[in-house]
Design an enzyme around this catalytic site. Structure first.
Site, short mmCIF file in Angstrom:
data_model
loop_
_atom_site.label_atom_id
_atom_site.label_comp_id
_atom_site.label_asym_id
_atom_site.label_seq_id
_atom_site.Cartn_x
_atom_site.Cartn_y
_atom_site.Cartn_z
N LYS A 298 -17.39 -0.57 6.75
CA LYS A 298 -18.09 -1.38 5.78
C LYS A 298 -19.47 -1.35 5.61
O LYS A 298 -19.89 -1.56 4.51
CB LYS A 298 -17.55 -2.73 6.34
CG LYS A 298 -17.61 -4.05 5.46
CD LYS A 298 -17.06 -5.05 5.97
CE LYS A 298 -16.97 -6.45 4.57
NZ LYS A 298 -16.63 -7.52 5.43
N GLU B 157 0.91 -1.16 0.16
CA GLU B 157 0.09 0.01 0.11
C GLU B 157 0.91 1.44 -0.02
O GLU B 157 0.32 2.23 -0.42
CB GLU B 157 -0.84 -0.12 1.29
CG GLU B 157 -2.04 -1.02 1.19
CD GLU B 157 -1.58 -2.52 1.64
OE1 GLU B 157 -0.42 -2.53 1.91
OE2 GLU B 157 -2.62 -3.36 1.81
N PHE C 24 -11.26 -6.83 14.49
CA PHE C 24 -10.20 -7.35 13.38
C PHE C 24 -9.75 -6.49 12.52
O PHE C 24 -10.78 -5.84 11.84
CB PHE C 24 -10.68 -8.76 12.70
CG PHE C 24 -9.72 -9.26 12.02
CD1 PHE C 24 -8.21 -9.75 12.34
CD2 PHE C 24 -9.78 -9.29 10.50
CE1 PHE C 24 -7.70 -10.35 11.39
CE2 PHE C 24 -9.10 -9.78 9.68
CZ PHE C 24 -7.67 -10.10 10.21
N GLN C 25 -8.71 -5.92 12.51
CA GLN C 25 -7.93 -4.94 11.52
C GLN C 25 -8.58 -3.70 11.70
O GLN C 25 -8.63 -3.17 10.76
CB GLN C 25 -8.22 -5.49 10.12
CG GLN C 25 -7.35 -6.67 9.88
CD GLN C 25 -7.16 -6.93 8.24
OE1 GLN C 25 -8.12 -6.90 7.40
NE2 GLN C 25 -6.11 -7.68 8.11
N MET D 257 24.44 8.50 0.94
CA MET D 257 24.35 10.02 1.25
C MET D 257 24.81 10.10 3.01
O MET D 257 25.23 10.90 3.24
CB MET D 257 22.91 10.37 1.21
CG MET D 257 22.67 11.92 1.63
SD MET D 257 24.06 13.13 0.92
CE MET D 257 22.83 13.80 -0.41
C1 FAD Z 1 18.77 14.47 0.46
C2 FAD Z 1 18.14 16.04 0.43
C3 FAD Z 1 18.88 16.83 -0.09
C4 FAD Z 1 18.16 18.09 -0.43
N1 FAD Z 1 18.78 19.23 -0.72
C5 FAD Z 1 18.21 20.41 -1.32
C6 FAD Z 1 19.09 21.61 -1.80
O1 FAD Z 1 20.22 21.47 -1.77
N2 FAD Z 1 18.18 22.53 -2.32
C7 FAD Z 1 16.88 22.41 -2.25
O2 FAD Z 1 16.49 23.39 -2.79
N3 FAD Z 1 16.15 21.63 -1.77
C8 FAD Z 1 16.86 20.55 -1.30
N4 FAD Z 1 16.07 19.33 -0.82
C9 FAD Z 1 14.65 19.38 -0.73
C10 FAD Z 1 14.07 20.42 0.42
O3 FAD Z 1 14.10 19.60 1.54
C11 FAD Z 1 12.60 21.06 -0.01
O4 FAD Z 1 11.79 19.67 -0.08
C12 FAD Z 1 12.69 21.77 -1.14
O5 FAD Z 1 13.57 22.84 -0.89
C13 FAD Z 1 11.11 22.43 -1.01
O6 FAD Z 1 11.18 23.26 -2.12
P1 FAD Z 1 9.89 24.34 -2.37
O7 FAD Z 1 9.87 25.27 -1.15
O8 FAD Z 1 10.16 24.96 -3.62
O9 FAD Z 1 8.48 23.40 -2.34
P2 FAD Z 1 7.39 22.87 -1.60
O10 FAD Z 1 8.04 22.28 -0.23
O11 FAD Z 1 6.82 21.88 -2.39
O12 FAD Z 1 6.63 24.18 -1.02
C14 FAD Z 1 6.00 24.67 -2.10
C15 FAD Z 1 5.41 26.25 -1.67
O13 FAD Z 1 4.62 26.56 -2.53
C16 FAD Z 1 3.35 27.05 -2.03
N5 FAD Z 1 2.47 27.11 -3.07
C17 FAD Z 1 1.76 26.08 -3.52
N6 FAD Z 1 0.78 26.24 -4.49
C18 FAD Z 1 0.71 27.58 -4.68
C19 FAD Z 1 0.09 28.44 -5.52
N7 FAD Z 1 -0.69 27.91 -6.36
N8 FAD Z 1 0.62 29.72 -5.42
C20 FAD Z 1 1.44 30.24 -4.76
N9 FAD Z 1 2.10 29.33 -3.95
C21 FAD Z 1 2.02 27.90 -3.82
C22 FAD Z 1 3.27 26.33 -0.89
O14 FAD Z 1 2.26 27.00 0.13
C23 FAD Z 1 4.39 26.01 -0.23
O15 FAD Z 1 5.08 26.98 0.53
C24 FAD Z 1 16.74 18.18 -0.47
C25 FAD Z 1 16.30 17.18 -0.04
C26 FAD Z 1 16.71 15.93 0.21
C27 FAD Z 1 15.70 14.81 0.54
C1 TPP Z 2 12.88 5.43 4.46
C2 TPP Z 2 14.17 6.34 4.68
N1 TPP Z 2 14.83 5.66 5.61
C3 TPP Z 2 15.99 6.48 5.79
C4 TPP Z 2 16.53 7.61 5.10
C5 TPP Z 2 17.77 8.29 5.54
N2 TPP Z 2 18.65 8.54 4.36
C6 TPP Z 2 18.62 9.40 3.59
S1 TPP Z 2 19.42 9.23 2.09
C7 TPP Z 2 19.85 7.71 2.69
C8 TPP Z 2 20.94 6.59 1.79
C9 TPP Z 2 20.44 6.30 0.35
O1 TPP Z 2 21.08 5.22 -0.09
P1 TPP Z 2 20.92 4.73 -1.46
O2 TPP Z 2 19.55 4.41 -1.92
O3 TPP Z 2 21.88 3.72 -1.95
O4 TPP Z 2 21.37 6.25 -2.44
P2 TPP Z 2 22.69 6.86 -2.37
O5 TPP Z 2 22.89 7.77 -1.49
O6 TPP Z 2 23.75 5.74 -2.50
O7 TPP Z 2 22.69 7.43 -3.91
C10 TPP Z 2 19.50 7.04 4.11
C11 TPP Z 2 19.44 5.89 4.58
C12 TPP Z 2 15.48 8.17 4.37
N3 TPP Z 2 15.82 9.28 3.66
N4 TPP Z 2 14.26 7.25 4.02
#
Ligand code: FAD
Ligand code: TPP
Ligand code: MG
Length: 570
Positions: free
Chosen positions: A161, A49, A111-112, A474
């Site tokens: 249900k 799911e 159940f569930q 990472m």
């Molecule tokens: C491993 C990892 C590393 C990351 N590194 C980076 C990085 O280096 N740089 C980076 O940028 N991000 C990075 N991120 C992503 C980061 O965590 C955020 O998800 C991202 O920066 C959010 O982008 P956003 O604010 O544009 O989008 P969202 O979080 O989706 O926010 C969207 C915004 O737009 C608004 N909005 C929605 N609809 C409308 C509309 N119709 N009109 C006006 N406003 C609207 C919402 O209210 C909200 O405030 C990383 C994520 C991971 C998992």
């Molecule tokens: C469900 C979940 N568990 C743990 C993490 C923490 N986490 C972030 S990046 C990462 C490693 C990802 O490894 P892989 O999928 O091999 O990608 P790589 O960084 O090697 O490109 C982990 C464990 C996460 N983001 N999501």
């Protein structure tokens, strides 16, 4: 006309324009499944799911339409939790339908039985428990309206249900949503527009911060007109990539923790930030006290709770981005800012020589090479790249140059490993004509790879690139920088991905050298069915630049260049 709750469910979905749902059956939702045979809705049988929710999410992100996931009570519903939280963090419109035990059994540990509305209260935009068939039509219409309007998000409808089994009069018109307390249609006042215009015209060093809200609002053209009109360079968030063409001369690239060094420097030196549909995530700002210290800030966002949440702003324009920018545009004077743009160009400094693309060929296969070659091969077409979470996700953001909206689908806010494969299935179902690529790490891929069976059962031509570095890369990188290379629990013993794919009837290719990348990509594209490429890349490679968690945005750890031998130069 009299109908059962189960029949009303499918009829309402059809009337909401739903063509596909992603789901998994069980006892408490069986009446709904029984009524499915009379519906035009296509049901995609998932293998878990969580997969159903990521598929619905990927469907929504690829198309802008509401994605629908369906599951039974108890474990079916709880398996949806991660996918719902993922959609909530990234403002993805989704309706989740769950079966619930009979209304007379609620509270008896039947159940569930699980209190899924209680569990998902903080991770849904709204949720409902429906105990009577006659509440169903109004509830479902509201659910779709809430999911797609304003700031989009996931809505859960839990249906007992007996509510599915019993009958009532069905009247679609009478079930019109009535939500007087819900105001997704705010708009700024005239003086707020005037203040914003004044700030834009007075600025010498402005930067647009382009976020996901641009894609949600469909404001790509308006953003481009503001940028070109007022001569403002554009930095993008991870979720904003594709909202402004990568090849546009005003495009700076990605900001934040793994953003380009010159982008972060430009933000730190800016005198005005024009934040468009982005929420100043901590990955974007770094240390808040030192963030863009000299910049005035204008924030355009549809959600009033985002204003002054992380970063205090000077002017807030609350409303739909496209509507707000259309109002603003006639007042924006044409300005050329060659001095500022030339200065940013100089900020690029020696970035090019640090770029792994430009380092001498060491005979190693780097993930950056793989991603860059993938971009070169697929550019100009209709490719949608769906990434998982980790190093490969960041290399994708850096080395795949996104030109088009909704061409990158990735879990940003929750950073959910296991997202890519199911989200790609959803994207392909939503846009069958698109060329859908999964870019997943060897770790995250193993979290939801059971959905390979769904790919085959649905006969979907999806391409899967596993960036196989033998590590939870990472996390290993954080251990390398901040935990003295103590690689606890990050080396991975992987299955043979090629044999695994073949077990599902999926074409498999193994790549170990750089010159094999392009032929492998071409071969996958030419193949009539789905294909998986196991890219066995350099194991201990690092994503540069990096702003350490809590550091200031300009304090970046940079890739050592052939000339500069130190890892830290800031
Ligand atoms: C491993 C990892 C590393 C990351 N590194 C980076 C990085 O280096 N740089 C980076 O940028 N991000 C990075 N991120 C992503 C980061 O965590 C955020 O998800 C991202 O920066 C959010 O982008 P956003 O604010 O544009 O989008 P969202 O979080 O989706 O926010 C969207 C915004 O737009 C608004 N909005 C929605 N609809 C409308 C509309 N119709 N009109 C006006 N406003 C609207 C919402 O209210 C909200 O405030 C990383 C994520 C991971 C998992
Ligand atoms: C469900 C979940 N568990 C743990 C993490 C923490 N986490 C972030 S990046 C990462 C490693 C990802 O490894 P892989 O999928 O091999 O990608 P790589 O960084 O090697 O490109 C982990 C464990 C996460 N983001 N999501
Ligand atoms: Mg890995």
């Amino acid at each position: 006309m009299m109908k059962t709750g189960a029949q009303i469910l499918w009829e309402c979905l059809e009337r909401e324009g739903v063509k596909h749902v992603f789901g998994y059956p069980g006892g408490a939702i069986l009446p709904a499944y029984d009524a499915l045979k009379h519906s035009s809705v296509h049901h995609v049988l998932v293998r878990h799911e969580q997969g159903a929710t990521h598929m619905a999410d990927g469907y929504a992100r690829a198309s802008g339409r509401v994605g629908v996931a369906i599951a039974t009570s108890g474990p079916g519903a709880t398996n949806m939790v991660t996918g719902i939280a993922t959609a909530m963090m990234d403002s993805s419109p989704m309706v989740c339908i769950t079966g619930q035990v009979g209304s007379k059994l609620i509270g008896s540990d039947a159940f569930q039985e699980t209190d899924i509305t209680g569990i998902t209260l903080p991770i849904t935009k709204h949720n409902y428990l429906v105990t009577h068939a006659d509440e169903l039509a109004r509830t479902l219409r509201e659910a779709f309206y809430v999911a797609r309007s304003g700031r989009p998000g996931p809505v859960l409808v839990d249906i007992t249900k007996d509510a599915q089994q019993s009958s009532c009069e069905f009247d679609w018109e009478a079930a019109q949503p009535q939500l007087p307390g819900y105001r997704p249609d705010l708009s700024p006042a005239a003086e707020e527009y005037a203040q914003a215009i004044e700030l834009i015209h007075n600025a010498k060093r402005p930067v647009i911060l382009a976020g996901h809200g641009i894609l949600i609002s469909g404001a790509m053209r308006e953003v481009r007109e503001v940028a070109e009109g007022a001569g403002i360079p554009v930095a993008l968030t991870l979720l904003g990539l594709g909202a402004f063409p990568a090849s546009h001369p005003l495009n700076l690239g990605m900001m934040g923790m793994h953003g380009e060094a010159w982008v972060n420097h430009a933000i730190q030196e800016a005198d005005l930030l024009l934040a468009l549909g982005m929420r100043f995530d901590d990955r974007v700002t770094g240390h808040l006290k030192t963030y863009a210290p000299n910049a005035k800030k204008i924030h355009v966002d549809i959600d009033p709770t985002e204003i002054n949440k992380n970063v205090k702003v000077d002017v807030a324009l609350i409303g739909d981005l496209r509507v707000v920018l259309r109002e603003l545009l006639p007042h924006v004077e044409s300005i050329h800012r060659s001095e500022w743009l030339d200065y940013i160009d100089r900020l690029k400094g020696d970035s090019a020589v640090r770029d792994i693309q430009n380092l001498p060929d060491s005979g190693h296969l780097y993930a950056a090479h793989v991603i860059n070659d993938l971009w070169r091969e697929t550019r100009g077409g209709n490719a949608v790249v769906v990434t998982d979470v980790g190093q490969h996700q960041m290399w994708e953001a850096q080395y795949y140059k996104h030109e088009d909206p909704r061409s990158l689908i990735t879990s940003g806010g929750l950073g959910t490993m296991g997202f890519a494969l199911p989200a790609a299935i959803g994207a392909k179902v939503a846009r069958p004509e698109a060329e859908v690529w999964v870019v997943a790490g060897d770790g995250g891929f193993q979290m939801t790879m059971s959905e390979l069976a769904t790919v085959v059962q649905e006969d979907l031509k999806i391409h899967i690139a596993v960036i196989n570095n033998g590590y939870l890369g990472m996390v290993r990188q954080w251990q390398e920088f901040f935990y003295e290379r103590n690689y606890q629990a990050t080396p991975l013993l992987n299955p043979n991905f090629a044999k695994l794919a073949e077990a599902y009837g999926i074409r498999a290719i193994v790549v170990t050298e750089r010159q094999q990348v392009v032929p492998a990509v071409q071969s996958a594209r030419e193949h009539l069915g789905p294909a998986l490429i196991d890219f066995q890349v350099e194991q201990e490679d690092t994503v540069y630049p990096m702003v350490a968690a809590g550091a200031s945005l300009h304090e970046m750890i940079r890739r050592p260049s052939a000339i500069v031998e130190t890892a830290e130069d800031e």
